[in-house]
Scaffold this motif. Structure first.
Motif, PDB file in Angstrom:
ATOM      1  N   GLY A 143       0.992  -1.143   0.090  1.00  0.00           N
ATOM      2  CA  GLY A 143      -0.030   0.054  -0.052  1.00  0.00           C
ATOM      3  C   GLY A 143       0.774   1.207   0.022  1.00  0.00           C
ATOM      4  N   ALA A 146       2.557   1.730  -3.531  1.00  0.00           N
ATOM      5  CA  ALA A 146       1.489   2.094  -4.539  1.00  0.00           C
ATOM      6  C   ALA A 146       1.236   3.561  -4.190  1.00  0.00           C
ATOM      7  CB  ALA A 146       0.178   1.259  -4.314  1.00  0.00           C
ATOM      8  N   GLY A 147       0.924   3.943  -2.962  1.00  0.00           N
ATOM      9  CA  GLY A 147       0.713   5.362  -2.770  1.00  0.00           C
ATOM     10  C   GLY A 147       1.981   6.358  -3.300  1.00  0.00           C
ATOM     11  N   PHE A 150       1.925   6.894  -6.900  1.00  0.00           N
ATOM     12  CA  PHE A 150       1.066   7.850  -7.276  1.00  0.00           C
ATOM     13  C   PHE A 150       1.343   9.377  -7.268  1.00  0.00           C
ATOM     14  CE2 PHE A 150      -2.933   5.169  -6.058  1.00  0.00           C
ATOM     15  CZ  PHE A 150      -2.846   4.243  -7.251  1.00  0.00           C
ATOM     16  N   GLY A 194      -8.095  10.153  -7.747  1.00  0.00           N
ATOM     17  CA  GLY A 194      -7.160   9.560  -7.070  1.00  0.00           C
ATOM     18  C   GLY A 194      -8.055   8.330  -6.414  1.00  0.00           C
ATOM     19  N   ILE A 195      -9.276   8.423  -5.971  1.00  0.00           N
ATOM     20  CA  ILE A 195     -10.209   7.358  -5.394  1.00  0.00           C
ATOM     21  C   ILE A 195     -10.284   6.526  -6.694  1.00  0.00           C
ATOM     22  CG2 ILE A 195     -12.651   6.811  -4.710  1.00  0.00           C
ATOM     23  CD1 ILE A 195     -12.452   9.609  -3.258  1.00  0.00           C
ATOM     24  N   ARG A 197      -8.416   5.536  -9.125  1.00  0.00           N
ATOM     25  CA  ARG A 197      -7.046   4.917  -9.267  1.00  0.00           C
ATOM     26  C   ARG A 197      -6.630   4.046  -8.361  1.00  0.00           C
ATOM     27  NH1 ARG A 197      -4.514   9.116 -10.242  1.00  0.00           N
ATOM     28  NH2 ARG A 197      -4.458   8.814 -12.570  1.00  0.00           N
ATOM     29  N   ALA A 198      -7.255   4.342  -7.043  1.00  0.00           N
ATOM     30  CA  ALA A 198      -7.001   3.533  -6.109  1.00  0.00           C
ATOM     31  C   ALA A 198      -7.602   2.145  -5.981  1.00  0.00           C
ATOM     32  CB  ALA A 198      -6.976   4.107  -4.518  1.00  0.00           C
ATOM     33  N   GLU A 199      -8.997   2.410  -6.590  1.00  0.00           N
ATOM     34  CA  GLU A 199      -9.860   1.281  -6.559  1.00  0.00           C
ATOM     35  C   GLU A 199      -9.358   0.292  -7.608  1.00  0.00           C
ATOM     36  OE1 GLU A 199     -13.714   2.791  -7.428  1.00  0.00           O
ATOM     37  OE2 GLU A 199     -14.218   3.094  -5.230  1.00  0.00           O
ATOM     38  N   VAL A 201      -6.289  -0.123  -8.562  1.00  0.00           N
ATOM     39  CA  VAL A 201      -5.176  -0.879  -8.316  1.00  0.00           C
ATOM     40  C   VAL A 201      -5.404  -1.709  -7.359  1.00  0.00           C
ATOM     41  CG1 VAL A 201      -2.924  -0.352  -6.846  1.00  0.00           C
ATOM     42  CG2 VAL A 201      -3.568   1.442  -8.550  1.00  0.00           C
ATOM     43  N   ALA A 202      -6.326  -1.806  -6.453  1.00  0.00           N
ATOM     44  CA  ALA A 202      -6.749  -2.746  -5.396  1.00  0.00           C
ATOM     45  C   ALA A 202      -7.360  -3.929  -5.843  1.00  0.00           C
ATOM     46  CB  ALA A 202      -7.798  -1.982  -4.290  1.00  0.00           C
TER      47      ALA A 202
END
Length: 261
Positions: A143, A146-147, A150, A194-195, A197-199, A201-202
């Motif tokens: 995590g 990944a951050g 970004f 950002g939200i 992209r985070a989804e 990636v998850a």
């Protein structure tokens, strides 16, 4: 080369001297160790002096300001001795000057140690080392990694949004109210992207088996070698040797208590 040292061992080798230096209040110990750090930085790494000084210079001005304020407002426990000069209502004593110089040198040691680690360590290897050697949960390390990846994309998206606003005739903000409104126009699209992209990636990580299982196998395995322990021994041993030298020379001062042989 220092860049080939195991990142977890390198972090410990940087952290231990940093903690020990925080206890030293004499001038000799941080001065000699700062010279040692600079020496290994340019002798055992490929860091260019121009790049290093660009990153070091802003901290130098900050350290000088911190030393100046320390010299003016040194507590009675650390000040003392003859009065050297006066600045307005302040009496600058020998103890205040020595405390300020010691604080400045310790701060420079912290900065140089941080630069040594940051400029010689690959972020991916560092995360892998934290998982394999320090047993940090993969869910946390991946995590963080990944951050970290970004951050450059956020800057690119910010530039894209700003240029899109200018093309559509939105001028630059002048007052405080307009700046707050402009900040809201920028931050909402950035957070939304950002939200999303985070989804993505998850979902991609889960589909490829990144479920946070601590017993997973690794494509790239990092091992602790003899040279890693030698580096740790060198970084800590040199500092301990300098502390012993300062003790026998009569400079050793820990937490404001001067210890003489």
């Amino acid at each position: 080369m220092i860049s080939s040292i195991n990142p977890a061992i390198k972090a410990i080798a940087i952290l231990i001297p940093g903690v020990l230096l925080g206890l030293m209040y004499d001038v000799m110990t941080p001065l000699l160790y700062f010279v040692f750090i600079i020496s290994i930085t340019f002798l055992f790494t490929t860091i260019s002096f121009k790049k290093w000084i660009k990153m070091f210079a802003p901290f130098l001005f900050l350290v000088l300001g911190l030393a100046w304020m320390t010299m003016l407002y040194t507590s009675g426990r650390f000040s003392g001795g003859d009065v050297l000069f006066h600045i307005f209502m302040f009496e600058i004593q020998v103890g205040s000057v020595l405390t300020a110089i010691s604080l400045a040198l310790r701060s420079l040691c912290f900065v140089s140690l941080s630069l040594l680690f940051a400029l010689t360590t690959d972020s991916t290897k560092f995360m892998l080392s934290l998982m394999q050697q320090c047993k940090l949960p993969p869910r946390i390390t991946y995590g963080i990694l990944a951050g970290y990846r970004f951050l450059p994309t956020f800057r690119q998206e910010f530039d894209t949004i700003r240029k899109a606003h200018r093309i559509r005739g939105v001028g630059r903000a002048t007052g405080i109210k307009e700046r707050l409104h402009q900040f809201r126009r920028y931050i909402i699209p950035l957070l939304a992207n950002g939200i999303r992209r985070a989804e993505r990636v998850a979902i991609a990580m889960e589909s490829k088996g990144f479920t946070g299982d601590p017993d997973r196998t690794y494509y790239r395995e990092l091992k602790v070698k003899k040279r890693d322990w030698l580096f740790l021994l060198m970084m800590v041993g040199v500092l301990l040797g300098i502390m012993v030298l300062s003790y026998y020379l009569g400079y050793f001062n820990i937490m404001g208590y001067k210890i003489k042989p």
